[in-house]
Design an enzyme around this catalytic site. Sequence first.
Site, short mmCIF file in Angstrom:
data_model
loop_
_atom_site.label_atom_id
_atom_site.label_comp_id
_atom_site.label_asym_id
_atom_site.label_seq_id
_atom_site.Cartn_x
_atom_site.Cartn_y
_atom_site.Cartn_z
N CYS A 215 -15.00 -0.04 -14.03
CA CYS A 215 -15.43 1.36 -13.90
C CYS A 215 -14.20 2.25 -14.09
CB CYS A 215 -16.08 1.60 -12.54
SG CYS A 215 -16.92 3.19 -12.45
N CYS B 265 -20.81 -4.49 -15.35
CA CYS B 265 -20.59 -4.04 -13.97
C CYS B 265 -21.61 -4.63 -13.01
CB CYS B 265 -20.67 -2.51 -13.93
SG CYS B 265 -20.40 -1.87 -12.27
N GLU C 281 0.83 -1.21 0.00
CA GLU C 281 0.00 0.00 0.00
C GLU C 281 0.86 1.26 0.00
OE1 GLU C 281 -3.03 0.37 -0.63
OE2 GLU C 281 -3.77 -1.68 -0.46
N ASP D 277 -9.73 4.69 -2.09
CA ASP D 277 -8.63 5.13 -2.95
C ASP D 277 -9.23 5.78 -4.20
OD1 ASP D 277 -9.54 3.09 -4.57
OD2 ASP D 277 -7.56 2.18 -4.87
N CYS E 54 -26.67 1.94 -10.05
CA CYS E 54 -25.79 3.07 -10.39
C CYS E 54 -26.58 4.25 -10.95
CB CYS E 54 -24.72 2.64 -11.40
SG CYS E 54 -23.55 3.96 -11.73
N CYS F 23 -20.07 -0.39 -18.33
CA CYS F 23 -21.24 -0.54 -17.45
C CYS F 23 -21.98 -1.85 -17.67
CB CYS F 23 -22.19 0.64 -17.65
SG CYS F 23 -21.41 2.23 -17.27
N TYR G 99 -5.96 6.72 4.37
CA TYR G 99 -6.21 5.64 3.42
C TYR G 99 -5.42 4.38 3.78
CZ TYR G 99 -5.65 2.49 -0.36
OH TYR G 99 -5.60 1.32 -1.06
FE1 SF4 Z 1 -19.12 2.55 -13.08
FE2 SF4 Z 1 -21.75 2.74 -12.63
FE3 SF4 Z 1 -20.88 2.00 -15.01
FE4 SF4 Z 1 -20.59 0.38 -12.92
S1 SF4 Z 1 -22.49 1.03 -13.83
S2 SF4 Z 1 -19.05 0.82 -14.51
S3 SF4 Z 1 -20.22 1.87 -11.28
S4 SF4 Z 1 -20.52 3.98 -14.02
#
Ligand code: SF4
Length: 366
Positions: A204, A214, A53, A152, A220, A211, A134
Site C-alpha cells: 500500500c 493486498c 524506532e 506510523d 478496503c 491492491c 508513537y
Molecule cells: Fe492499500 Fe486498500 Fe489497495 Fe490494500 S487494497 S493496497 S489497503 S488501497
Amino acid sequence: MQTSTQTDRSPTFAPGALAAAVLEWYQHHARALPWRSAPGTPPPPAYRVWLSEVMLQQTTVAAVQPYFARFVERWPSVEALAAADPAEIMAAWAGLGYYSRARNLIACAQAVAQAGGFPATEARLRALPGLGAYTAAAVAAIAFDQPAVVVDANVERIVARLFAITAPLPGARGEIRAATATITPPSRSGDFAQAMMDLGSTVCTARNPRCLLCPVKPWCQGAALGLADQLPAKAAKPPKPQRIGHAWWITRDAAVWLVQRPASGMLGGMRGLPDDGWTARADGHAQPPFAGHWRKGGVVRHSFTHFDLELHLQLCEAGQIGHDVPTALTGGDFWPIATLAAAGLPTLFAKAARLALGGTDQRGIR
Ligand code: SF4
C-alpha cells in the site's frame, strides 16, 4: 469527494478476520531487519526496538541500518549507551539528522539504566525522555506484546484508504487512530504493527498501491471507491521560509576551528563551524568573529524540516595573518583536517567542509 464519518465507516466485517489476514500475509512477507524477530517468535530486546524506532523517526530504513549496526556493536545494551560519553554518541549520530533525537536518546538511556530496565507498559514508556505517543506504543507492542495501537505514516496511509477517510492530514489523525484501534488485535499487537508497516512500505505504497496483492483488499473501501491513490488527503503546506547564514572556515597549521554548539537549539550539542547565529526564525548577523582577510568560500544549501538555509562560507588562514586566534575565538578547538571525518559534523557542516576542501570527499567526511 465525500467526507467520511464515524457512522458511515462502521466496519461491515469482523476486525479479527482482517487482523488474521494481515498476520498471515506477514508470515510470508515480513522484511528481515536487524532490529526485528521473525513473525511469531519471541520479541527482540526492548533496547533494539527502542533504538531502531528512535532512529527511524523521519528517516528511511536504508539510512538507519548502518547507524543501527554501528550503535549496537559499540553500545550493545542500554546500560552501555547510558555510560558512554555523550559527545561520542552525538558524533556517532552525525549525518542522521534531527539531532534532538540523539540528545533525548542519551537522556532516555540514562533514565532507563538508572531504573534497571525499560518499563513494559505504554503509559510508563511514554513518560521516558523523548518517547512520543508513537514510539511508546511501538516499543510496548513490539518488545512487550502489549495491545498498543501503533500508527506510523505507513499505518496512517493504509487505514485512511481502508476506511476511506477523506478528511486531510494532519487533522484526520484522531479519526485514523480510532479506526486503527478497531482493527488492532488484542494479542500479537507487535507482529500486527510490524505487518502493517511492511504492508505500507511494500504494497500500500504512497504511489501506485498494489491492491491486487493486498491481503486487506476485500475490506478496503478506498480501493472499492477508486480513491486509493488520493488518500490520505493532505492539507496544503505553506511554502518553507528561506534563511541566510554565514559560517567561518578558519584554518591554522592544517587544522580547522570547530566549536561545540549549545546543547539546545538547531544542531544542539553537535560540533560545527563557527557561524553567525542563524536560526529557524531569523537570518544570521553576517559579522565574522574577528577582522581579517576573509575570502568567499561558496554557498551551501540545506533543507531543514521547517525552513531552507543558504549558508555562505567564508575562509580565513589565521596563521598567515598573525591573529591571536586563541583569544579571538572561544568555545572550540583546532581540529586536524586530516581526521575531520571523526569530528562527527552534522550534514550541514560536512557539506561546508567539503566545499572548503574543494568539493571532494577525500577524508571520508559524511
Ligand atoms: Fe492499500 Fe486498500 Fe489497495 Fe490494500 S487494497 S493496497 S489497503 S488501497
